[in-house]
Write an enzyme that holds these catalytic residues in place. Sequence first.
Site, short mmCIF file in Angstrom:
data_model
loop_
_atom_site.label_atom_id
_atom_site.label_comp_id
_atom_site.label_asym_id
_atom_site.label_seq_id
_atom_site.Cartn_x
_atom_site.Cartn_y
_atom_site.Cartn_z
N GLY A 35 17.30 47.42 50.55
CA GLY A 35 18.09 46.20 50.66
C GLY A 35 19.55 46.48 50.97
CB THR A 36 21.88 49.13 49.76
OG1 THR A 36 21.71 48.80 48.39
CG2 THR A 36 23.29 49.58 50.03
CG ASN A 40 21.51 40.26 41.62
OD1 ASN A 40 22.03 39.50 42.44
ND2 ASN A 40 22.22 41.14 40.96
CD GLN A 72 16.38 40.66 42.49
OE1 GLN A 72 15.27 40.41 42.00
NE2 GLN A 72 17.00 41.80 42.24
CB SER A 88 14.63 45.58 48.57
OG SER A 88 14.47 46.80 47.89
CG HIS A 142 13.26 49.06 44.54
ND1 HIS A 142 13.84 48.92 43.30
CD2 HIS A 142 14.27 48.88 45.43
CE1 HIS A 142 15.14 48.69 43.44
NE2 HIS A 142 15.42 48.65 44.72
CB THR A 165 11.92 61.24 61.36
OG1 THR A 165 12.35 61.99 62.49
CG2 THR A 165 10.42 61.35 61.20
CB CYS A 179 23.81 47.60 41.34
SG CYS A 179 22.14 47.31 41.86
N1 PLP Z 1 20.39 42.64 47.05
C1 PLP Z 1 20.06 42.20 45.83
C2 PLP Z 1 20.17 40.74 45.52
C3 PLP Z 1 19.61 43.10 44.86
O1 PLP Z 1 19.28 42.66 43.65
C4 PLP Z 1 19.51 44.47 45.20
C5 PLP Z 1 19.08 45.47 44.20
O2 PLP Z 1 19.30 45.35 43.02
C6 PLP Z 1 19.87 44.87 46.49
C7 PLP Z 1 20.31 43.91 47.39
C8 PLP Z 1 19.80 46.31 46.92
O3 PLP Z 1 18.50 46.67 47.27
P1 PLP Z 1 18.07 48.22 47.26
O4 PLP Z 1 18.01 48.64 45.84
O5 PLP Z 1 16.73 48.24 47.94
O6 PLP Z 1 19.10 48.96 48.05
#
Ligand code: PLP
Length: 368
Positions: free
Chosen positions: A69-70, A143, A171, A191, A193, A229, A316
């Site tokens: 996601g990041t 989140n 989310q 994302s 995970h 890759t 985070c």
């Molecule tokens: N965006 C939101 C709303 C999230 O809650 C998170 C992770 O906590 C992310 C982005 C980041 O995703 P990733 O952990 O896959 O980098």
Amino acid sequence: MIYFDHNATTPLDERVVEAMLPYLTAFYGNPSSLYRMGRVVRSAIDTAREQVAALVDVQTSQIIFTSGGTEANNLALSQVQKDVLIATSAIEHPSINDFSNQWHNRHISIPVDNNGLVNMAAVSELVQQANKPGLVSVMLANNETGAIQNIEELADLLKSEQVLLHTDAVQAIGKIPVSFPKLSVDLMSLSSHKIYGPKGSGALVINKKLAITPQLIGGGQENGWRAGTENVAAIVGFGKAAELALADLALRSEHCLNLRLQLEEGLKTIANVTIFSEQVDRLPNTTQFSVQGIDGEMLLMQLDRKNIAVSSGSACASSGGKASTVLTAMGVANQTAKGAIRVSLGKDNTAEEVKQFITVLKSLLIKD
Ligand code: PLP
């Protein structure tokens, strides 16, 4: 252990592990190789792309696999030049707001109300200015509080304005129905995970008309939009997780909502509890609350000693004692925000666990 932190991450679904294993062992070929093993691996990526595309109702050509996601958020925001104004809501993940602050020269924060919903009047005003933003980014679901934004209304506001609209749906997927075309956005981040898939895997979903400026340049993978890759096993796992999330969406969402209602009923028997964003639509699995006069991180540690995993805000933001920026943006008083505990439920949680949680919570609060 009682695991109540599914918005931080989820355990791998066994079926996901099973789908991934061959690509960690026998099928180690490079998907760009032309011989048979390369073609087998390429076809596994193609299948995953179909599975992820189906989850958000798009064509496979609209999916760019990323490291999560990041990266998807960073890639989305970097589609406008550094000198073009960018507007993001005050409650976005740091991969949106910290990125905007550091990468863009001009960044505006869109305020939210007491329930954490974006102020539409502020957006409307913003896009009517001569100097309007090139991109607006508002997350689909938060989140921390789980509050769900009205992205369709936002898209409607921006429709004739030539402003790109990005939504972070990390989310939301797997918890509520998410259709990229229905939301009418240009870019959407996902994302793996958070939906029982592996960490380090995600995607940016793009409007068919967009050509993407890559952040990673190299071997031309992902249509030249994200070189490197491919992390084949992680992509295959994300695909399988997406397939399962779509198939079980109604079941998971109803299960989590029932548990959340049970949890909130229990919380309301405790004095001085505030549930955040309670008045608006929220993710079925998420409750963020605060008990007046109680420190959230202390309570988290006490719960941990009882083998219960919750979060005191965003995982985070390991905050060093600071109040959550999301709650602060919602106008929550500092002391109340510092007391915040987030419970995020998952498909394998049970009513018995919720009952135990309430019992333990009450015992800890009475001791205090
Ligand atoms: N965006 C939101 C709303 C999230 O809650 C998170 C992770 O906590 C992310 C982005 C980041 O995703 P990733 O952990 O896959 O980098």
